[in-house]
Scaffold this motif. Structure first.
Motif, PDB file in Angstrom:
ATOM      1  N   THR A   1     -14.492  10.790 -29.016  1.00  0.00           N
ATOM      2  CA  THR A   1     -13.943  12.065 -29.478  1.00  0.00           C
ATOM      3  C   THR A   1     -12.501  12.226 -29.006  1.00  0.00           C
ATOM      4  OG1 THR A   1     -14.288  14.476 -29.518  1.00  0.00           O
ATOM      5  CG2 THR A   1     -14.889  13.346 -27.490  1.00  0.00           C
ATOM      6  N   TYR A   2     -11.899  13.355 -29.391  1.00  0.00           N
ATOM      7  CA  TYR A   2     -10.519  13.637 -28.990  1.00  0.00           C
ATOM      8  C   TYR A   2     -10.474  14.091 -27.541  1.00  0.00           C
ATOM      9  CZ  TYR A   2      -8.802  13.157 -33.723  1.00  0.00           C
ATOM     10  OH  TYR A   2      -8.452  12.652 -34.944  1.00  0.00           O
ATOM     11  N   ASP A   3      -9.368  13.826 -26.896  1.00  0.00           N
ATOM     12  CA  ASP A   3      -9.203  14.203 -25.501  1.00  0.00           C
ATOM     13  C   ASP A   3      -8.714  15.647 -25.415  1.00  0.00           C
ATOM     14  OD1 ASP A   3      -9.188  14.061 -22.818  1.00  0.00           O
ATOM     15  OD2 ASP A   3      -7.491  12.681 -22.625  1.00  0.00           O
ATOM     16  N   LYS A   4      -9.522  16.555 -25.931  1.00  0.00           N
ATOM     17  CA  LYS A   4      -9.176  17.977 -25.890  1.00  0.00           C
ATOM     18  C   LYS A   4     -10.430  18.754 -25.555  1.00  0.00           C
ATOM     19  CE  LYS A   4      -6.749  20.738 -28.434  1.00  0.00           C
ATOM     20  NZ  LYS A   4      -6.860  21.470 -29.704  1.00  0.00           N
ATOM     21  N   GLU A   5     -10.318  19.569 -24.519  1.00  0.00           N
ATOM     22  CA  GLU A   5     -11.468  20.283 -23.974  1.00  0.00           C
ATOM     23  C   GLU A   5     -12.387  20.900 -25.043  1.00  0.00           C
ATOM     24  OE1 GLU A   5     -11.846  20.404 -20.545  1.00  0.00           O
ATOM     25  OE2 GLU A   5     -13.829  21.305 -20.876  1.00  0.00           O
ATOM     26  N   ASP A   6     -11.800  21.722 -25.940  1.00  0.00           N
ATOM     27  CA  ASP A   6     -12.656  22.437 -26.897  1.00  0.00           C
ATOM     28  C   ASP A   6     -13.325  21.475 -27.883  1.00  0.00           C
ATOM     29  OD1 ASP A   6     -10.076  21.973 -27.867  1.00  0.00           O
ATOM     30  OD2 ASP A   6     -10.182  23.644 -29.287  1.00  0.00           O
ATOM     31  N   MET A   7     -12.618  20.398 -28.202  1.00  0.00           N
ATOM     32  CA  MET A   7     -13.196  19.438 -29.143  1.00  0.00           C
ATOM     33  C   MET A   7     -14.317  18.639 -28.488  1.00  0.00           C
ATOM     34  SD  MET A   7     -10.006  18.317 -31.448  1.00  0.00           S
ATOM     35  CE  MET A   7     -11.061  18.348 -32.877  1.00  0.00           C
ATOM     36  N   ILE A   8     -14.127  18.326 -27.199  1.00  0.00           N
ATOM     37  CA  ILE A   8     -15.174  17.593 -26.478  1.00  0.00           C
ATOM     38  C   ILE A   8     -16.434  18.462 -26.399  1.00  0.00           C
ATOM     39  CG2 ILE A   8     -15.818  16.546 -24.252  1.00  0.00           C
ATOM     40  CD1 ILE A   8     -12.756  16.094 -23.781  1.00  0.00           C
ATOM     41  N   THR A   9     -16.233  19.736 -26.012  1.00  0.00           N
ATOM     42  CA  THR A   9     -17.373  20.653 -25.900  1.00  0.00           C
ATOM     43  C   THR A   9     -18.117  20.763 -27.225  1.00  0.00           C
ATOM     44  OG1 THR A   9     -15.958  21.922 -24.419  1.00  0.00           O
ATOM     45  CG2 THR A   9     -18.045  22.923 -25.031  1.00  0.00           C
ATOM     46  N   GLU A  10     -17.359  20.909 -28.310  1.00  0.00           N
ATOM     47  CA  GLU A  10     -18.021  21.049 -29.603  1.00  0.00           C
ATOM     48  C   GLU A  10     -18.760  19.769 -29.984  1.00  0.00           C
ATOM     49  OE1 GLU A  10     -17.035  22.901 -33.890  1.00  0.00           O
ATOM     50  OE2 GLU A  10     -16.155  20.943 -33.540  1.00  0.00           O
ATOM     51  N   ALA A  11     -18.111  18.620 -29.755  1.00  0.00           N
ATOM     52  CA  ALA A  11     -18.737  17.344 -30.115  1.00  0.00           C
ATOM     53  C   ALA A  11     -20.039  17.138 -29.342  1.00  0.00           C
ATOM     54  CB  ALA A  11     -17.775  16.188 -29.857  1.00  0.00           C
ATOM     55  N   ILE A  12     -20.032  17.524 -28.056  1.00  0.00           N
ATOM     56  CA  ILE A  12     -21.254  17.410 -27.260  1.00  0.00           C
ATOM     57  C   ILE A  12     -22.323  18.343 -27.844  1.00  0.00           C
ATOM     58  CG2 ILE A  12     -22.278  17.859 -24.973  1.00  0.00           C
ATOM     59  CD1 ILE A  12     -19.555  17.049 -23.751  1.00  0.00           C
ATOM     60  N   GLY A  13     -21.883  19.544 -28.218  1.00  0.00           N
ATOM     61  CA  GLY A  13     -22.798  20.520 -28.824  1.00  0.00           C
ATOM     62  C   GLY A  13     -23.414  19.996 -30.114  1.00  0.00           C
ATOM     63  N   LEU A  14     -22.603  19.328 -30.924  1.00  0.00           N
ATOM     64  CA  LEU A  14     -23.104  18.789 -32.187  1.00  0.00           C
ATOM     65  C   LEU A  14     -24.110  17.661 -31.926  1.00  0.00           C
ATOM     66  CD1 LEU A  14     -19.839  18.686 -34.362  1.00  0.00           C
ATOM     67  CD2 LEU A  14     -21.715  20.335 -34.516  1.00  0.00           C
TER      68      LEU A  14
ATOM     69  N   ASN B   1      -6.486  10.252 -27.774  1.00  0.00           N
ATOM     70  CA  ASN B   1      -5.565  11.220 -28.376  1.00  0.00           C
ATOM     71  C   ASN B   1      -5.475  11.045 -29.883  1.00  0.00           C
ATOM     72  OD1 ASN B   1      -4.756  12.566 -26.011  1.00  0.00           O
ATOM     73  ND2 ASN B   1      -3.475  10.784 -25.489  1.00  0.00           N
ATOM     74  N   PHE B   2      -5.811   9.848 -30.345  1.00  0.00           N
ATOM     75  CA  PHE B   2      -5.647   9.535 -31.762  1.00  0.00           C
ATOM     76  C   PHE B   2      -6.861   8.756 -32.251  1.00  0.00           C
ATOM     77  CE2 PHE B   2      -3.628   7.128 -35.292  1.00  0.00           C
ATOM     78  CZ  PHE B   2      -3.132   8.208 -36.002  1.00  0.00           C
ATOM     79  N   LEU B   3      -7.460   9.211 -33.349  1.00  0.00           N
ATOM     80  CA  LEU B   3      -8.675   8.534 -33.833  1.00  0.00           C
ATOM     81  C   LEU B   3      -8.532   8.088 -35.286  1.00  0.00           C
ATOM     82  CD1 LEU B   3     -11.564  10.782 -32.353  1.00  0.00           C
ATOM     83  CD2 LEU B   3     -10.774   8.559 -31.518  1.00  0.00           C
TER      84      LEU B   3
END
Ligand SMILES: Nc1nc2c(ncn2[C@@H]2O[C@H](COP(=O)(O)OP(=O)(O)O)[C@@H](O)[C@H]2O)c(=O)[nH]1
Ligand SMILES: [Mg+2]
Length: 357
Positions: free
Chosen positions: A8-21, A36-38
């Motif tokens: 996933t992206y190295d951004k707190e909110d994106m990590i949290t959401e990805a874990i949630g998904l 940082n780049f995918l």
């Protein structure tokens, strides 16, 4: 539980959401790669990162690799060939969640349609690659087979659309509604990782052992709770997802149709979000709920994760959401249990009011 390595992206909110998904889809994450780049052309990630991941995958043997970005068929194929694992991109993961949550005939059809759209978008790339002769026999499929495949998807989509038009939507909904007669229902809604499941578990914790014929026929995300000795059903629902692709909106909404029957809807809002995200998510939730036909009267606005903020910060955010005069608003913490009794009292009060003629 199935296991996954998450990229996933190295951004707190994106990590949290990805874990949630991943959690919502039933995957336990055994390792996370943050980048940082995918969008690198060949694998999404760089060759160096992939090399490291190869060893980790061999060691941890996850069931799947979850890639929190959209992948082209060629990228998915390249990754899967190196890692010897099924690769789910962000959209495939979301579709798995919807599939596991679709309960009515109508929402199953909507999800199937979205899955075919996903395949269709990829079939086009396959057709293009093979017809340009750039990748003859792309992924072992020749031009003829690709055309057949493409037309087959188109045909299946058409069939589903016809079924959807004919589907006795109302009948199915009524049948579901009837199942719950006699029980007042509370539903939890809100964005992924707002804290719905934590709240659900906290509220049902004491009565989890309760089992009853009726409840086993309901989904695993519905349980019975008692408030002041009165039984209620409480249901966790599919979470709202940031950046949901347009073609999935109907499927998403159809998985939320049960919200129409709920007596009370607890909207779980993550008050620790930035003001920008908070406003954006709140507006989007309210629009969707109103599109679905949910009455505003039965919504309780719960400002969750208030343990992370100071009192003044909470008050400021309540102002911003325009909820200062709203009597159905409460700041809680599902983690510490703060104000959960007050939330239950509020539920009871609203239920009692609904019973008045
Ligand atoms: N600090 C804090 N964290 C919370 C609270 N409620 C949930 N969380 C955390 O937020 C994350 C997402 O929670 P979850 O219940 O899975 O969210 P869901 O996707 O809405 O079901 C988890 O890491 C929880 O531990 C809370 O009241 N306070
Ligand atoms: Mg959840």
């Amino acid at each position: 539980m199935k296991s996954a390595i998450l990229i996933t992206y190295d951004k707190e909110d994106m990590i949290t959401e990805a874990i949630g998904l991943c959690d919502a889809a039933g995957y336990e994450i055994v390792h996370t790669v943050k980048q940082n780049f995918l969008k690198k052309p060949k694998y999404g990630i760089s060759g160096g990162v992939l090399e490291k991941l190869e060893g980790i995958t061999e060691r941890l043997r996850p069931d799947v690799i979850v890639f929190d970005e959209i992948l082209k068929p060629s990228q998915n194929y390249n990754l899967a060939s190196v890692l010897h694992r099924e690769v789910l991109d962000r959209e495939a993961l979301i579709l798995e969640i919807f599939e596991s949550r679709a309960s009515s005939a109508e929402s199953k059809l909507q999800v199937k349609l979205a899955q075919l759209r996903y395949e269709m978008a990829r079939a086009k790339e396959k057709v293009r690659l093979s017809s340009m002769g750039e990748q003859p026999g792309f992924m072992g499929i020749g031009k003829f087979e690709v055309d057949v495949y493409y037309n087959d998807i188109k045909h299946r989509m058409q069939t589903i659309k016809i079924k959807l038009e004919k589907a006795g939507k109302q009948r199915e909904l009524h049948r579901q509604g009837r199942k719950r007669i006699g029980f007042k229902t509370i539903s939890l809604a809100g964005y992924t990782s707002a804290g719905k499941t934590t709240l659900f578990n906290k509220m049902t914790g004491e009565t989890r052992e309760q089992s009853h014929e009726l409840f086993t026929t309901l989904s695993t995300t519905t349980r019975r709770i008692t408030i002041n000795r009165e039984p209620f059903l409480i249901a966790d629902t599919v979470g709202f997802i940031s950046k949901l692709p347009a073609y999935m909106i109907d499927a998403f909404k159809s998985t939320l149709e049960e919200l129409l029957y709920t007596d009370i809807l607890i909207l779980v809002i993550d008050i620790s979000d930035s003001i920008f995200d908070l406003k954006k998510k709140f507006t989007s939730c309210m629009r969707t709920l109103s599109d679905l036909g949910v009455e505003r009267d039965k919504i309780i606005f719960t400002l969750n994760k208030s343990d992370l903020l100071l009192k003044e910060q909470i008050e400021e955010k309540i102002e911003i959401l325009n909820l200062n005069d709203n009597k159905k608003r409460i700041a809680i913490s599902s983690k510490t249990g703060q104000n959960l009794n007050e939330l239950k009292k509020l539920v009871k009060e609203i239920m009692d009011k609904q019973r008045l003629p």
